[in-house]
Design a protein around this motif. Structure first.
Motif, mmCIF file in Angstrom:
data_model
loop_
_atom_site.group_PDB
_atom_site.id
_atom_site.type_symbol
_atom_site.label_atom_id
_atom_site.label_comp_id
_atom_site.label_asym_id
_atom_site.label_seq_id
_atom_site.Cartn_x
_atom_site.Cartn_y
_atom_site.Cartn_z
ATOM 1 N N ASN A 135 99.252 45.687 76.883
ATOM 2 C CA ASN A 135 99.398 44.855 75.697
ATOM 3 C C ASN A 135 98.683 45.568 74.565
ATOM 4 O O ASN A 135 97.513 45.935 74.708
ATOM 5 N N VAL A 136 99.367 45.777 73.463
ATOM 6 C CA VAL A 136 98.816 46.520 72.333
ATOM 7 C C VAL A 136 98.800 45.637 71.092
ATOM 8 O O VAL A 136 99.809 45.012 70.757
ATOM 9 N N SER A 137 97.657 45.595 70.435
ATOM 10 C CA SER A 137 97.528 44.919 69.134
ATOM 11 C C SER A 137 97.360 45.975 68.068
ATOM 12 O O SER A 137 96.638 46.957 68.264
ATOM 13 N N LEU A 138 97.993 45.742 66.940
ATOM 14 C CA LEU A 138 97.840 46.645 65.804
ATOM 15 C C LEU A 138 96.845 46.049 64.809
ATOM 16 O O LEU A 138 96.682 44.831 64.733
ATOM 17 N N GLU B 138 109.347 51.162 78.971
ATOM 18 C CA GLU B 138 109.845 50.025 78.213
ATOM 19 C C GLU B 138 108.825 49.673 77.142
ATOM 20 O O GLU B 138 107.625 49.836 77.350
ATOM 21 N N CYS B 139 109.317 49.192 76.011
ATOM 22 C CA CYS B 139 108.448 48.743 74.930
ATOM 23 C C CYS B 139 109.108 47.550 74.250
ATOM 24 O O CYS B 139 110.284 47.616 73.887
ATOM 25 N N TYR B 140 108.344 46.486 74.105
ATOM 26 C CA TYR B 140 108.851 45.266 73.484
ATOM 27 C C TYR B 140 107.910 44.819 72.376
ATOM 28 O O TYR B 140 106.693 44.800 72.568
ATOM 29 N N HIS B 141 108.460 44.464 71.236
ATOM 30 C CA HIS B 141 107.702 43.825 70.169
ATOM 31 C C HIS B 141 107.676 42.346 70.532
ATOM 32 O O HIS B 141 108.731 41.721 70.678
ATOM 33 N N VAL B 142 106.486 41.777 70.729
ATOM 34 C CA VAL B 142 106.370 40.423 71.264
ATOM 35 C C VAL B 142 105.598 39.504 70.321
ATOM 36 O O VAL B 142 104.862 39.963 69.454
ATOM 37 N N ALA B 143 105.774 38.221 70.521
ATOM 38 C CA ALA B 143 104.991 37.215 69.812
ATOM 39 C C ALA B 143 103.871 36.760 70.745
ATOM 40 O O ALA B 143 104.014 36.801 71.961
ATOM 41 N N GLY B 144 102.775 36.341 70.169
ATOM 42 C CA GLY B 144 101.663 35.866 70.987
ATOM 43 C C GLY B 144 100.375 36.562 70.598
ATOM 44 O O GLY B 144 100.176 36.944 69.449
ATOM 45 N N LEU C 288 104.630 49.248 61.567
ATOM 46 C CA LEU C 288 105.295 48.862 62.820
ATOM 47 C C LEU C 288 106.287 49.935 63.241
ATOM 48 O O LEU C 288 106.333 50.353 64.404
ATOM 49 N N ARG C 289 107.092 50.400 62.290
ATOM 50 C CA ARG C 289 108.098 51.430 62.580
ATOM 51 C C ARG C 289 107.438 52.744 62.995
ATOM 52 O O ARG C 289 107.951 53.454 63.861
ATOM 53 N N LYS C 290 106.302 53.057 62.393
ATOM 54 C CA LYS C 290 105.578 54.284 62.729
ATOM 55 C C LYS C 290 105.067 54.218 64.177
ATOM 56 O O LYS C 290 105.167 55.190 64.931
ATOM 57 N N PHE C 291 104.522 53.060 64.567
ATOM 58 C CA PHE C 291 104.070 52.870 65.944
ATOM 59 C C PHE C 291 105.250 53.014 66.906
ATOM 60 O O PHE C 291 105.163 53.712 67.916
ATOM 61 N N GLU C 292 106.361 52.360 66.597
ATOM 62 C CA GLU C 292 107.536 52.396 67.469
ATOM 63 C C GLU C 292 108.086 53.814 67.611
ATOM 64 O O GLU C 292 108.466 54.239 68.708
ATOM 65 N N ALA C 293 108.095 54.570 66.524
ATOM 66 C CA ALA C 293 108.559 55.966 66.582
ATOM 67 C C ALA C 293 107.637 56.803 67.459
ATOM 68 O O ALA C 293 108.095 57.650 68.235
ATOM 69 N N ALA C 294 106.342 56.555 67.360
ATOM 70 C CA ALA C 294 105.377 57.299 68.185
ATOM 71 C C ALA C 294 105.560 56.978 69.668
ATOM 72 O O ALA C 294 105.489 57.872 70.519
ATOM 73 N N ILE C 295 105.824 55.727 69.982
ATOM 74 C CA ILE C 295 106.014 55.309 71.374
ATOM 75 C C ILE C 295 107.243 55.988 71.981
ATOM 76 O O ILE C 295 107.234 56.390 73.147
ATOM 77 N N HIS C 296 108.299 56.155 71.185
ATOM 78 C CA HIS C 296 109.530 56.798 71.674
ATOM 79 C C HIS C 296 109.279 58.224 72.163
ATOM 80 O O HIS C 296 110.029 58.727 73.001
ATOM 81 N N LYS C 297 108.244 58.864 71.705
ATOM 82 C CA LYS C 297 107.962 60.263 72.053
ATOM 83 C C LYS C 297 107.326 60.421 73.431
ATOM 84 O O LYS C 297 107.232 61.535 73.935
ATOM 85 N N HIS C 298 106.893 59.334 74.037
ATOM 86 C CA HIS C 298 106.139 59.431 75.295
ATOM 87 C C HIS C 298 106.985 58.976 76.480
ATOM 88 O O HIS C 298 107.322 57.794 76.615
ATOM 89 N N GLU C 299 107.296 59.916 77.363
ATOM 90 C CA GLU C 299 108.147 59.607 78.509
ATOM 91 C C GLU C 299 107.481 58.661 79.500
ATOM 92 O O GLU C 299 108.159 58.019 80.302
ATOM 93 N N GLU C 300 106.166 58.557 79.465
ATOM 94 C CA GLU C 300 105.462 57.637 80.361
ATOM 95 C C GLU C 300 105.780 56.174 80.033
ATOM 96 O O GLU C 300 105.652 55.305 80.880
#
Length: 153
Positions: A71-74, A97-103, A82-94
């Motif tokens: 669980n990651v908080s920004l 799955e990645c979901y933007h969640v509420a809570g 948000l888009r910058k974080f998501e682009a960075a996550i796409h680069k890591h094969e580990e």
């Protein structure tokens, strides 16, 4: 969107169990002749319901025995960050799955690695290098109780 009837749903159920089946095999399993089955498959594909066909691999047998949910908080929540974080996550094969969640957290990541040492290396050298992360909370899978890729139809 055009609705799916009972036969279309049966085709999808069969494909979710084995996407390698050809049209003739699908037709046999659902009790329909080949031509109407083919036409229904084409309609389903045209509707974009089938995203792609893949092979599901056994992570344990590939040495990927550690599964963690992060669980990651920004710190800040502007759209560019948000888009910058998501682009960075796409680069890591580990990150499988990645979901933007509420809570309480902003993102939920499924991380798959070889072992705890690999996980620690991922967290300290890759995830921690991404700007704007305020907090990371990890949970580790001890036993897989249920795993399914099939949607209930």
């Amino acid at each position: 969107m055009e609705s799916l009837d009972k036969t279309d749903r049966r085709i999808l159920q069969v494909l979710q169990q084995d996407a390698r089946l050809n049209t003739k095999e699908i037709a046999h399993k659902i009790g329909l002749s080949v031509t109407p089955t083919y036409e229904r498959l084409k309609k389903i594909e045209k509707l974009g319901i089938i995203k792609k066909n893949v092979a599901l691999l056994d992570g344990e047998k590939l040495g990927k025995s550690m599964v963690a949910y992060c669980n990651v908080s920004l710190q800040l929540h502007s759209l560019p960050l948000l888009r910058k974080f998501e682009a960075a996550i796409h680069k890591h094969e580990e990150v499988m799955e990645c979901y933007h969640v509420a809570g309480n957290y902003d993102y939920l990541l499924k991380i798959v690695v070889d072992d705890m040492k690999s996980y620690q290396l991922f967290i300290t050298t890759k995830l921690a290098a991404i700007e704007n992360i305020a907090n990371v909370h990890s949970s580790f899978v001890m036993t897989e109780i249920k795993y399914s890729t099939a949607f209930p139809l």
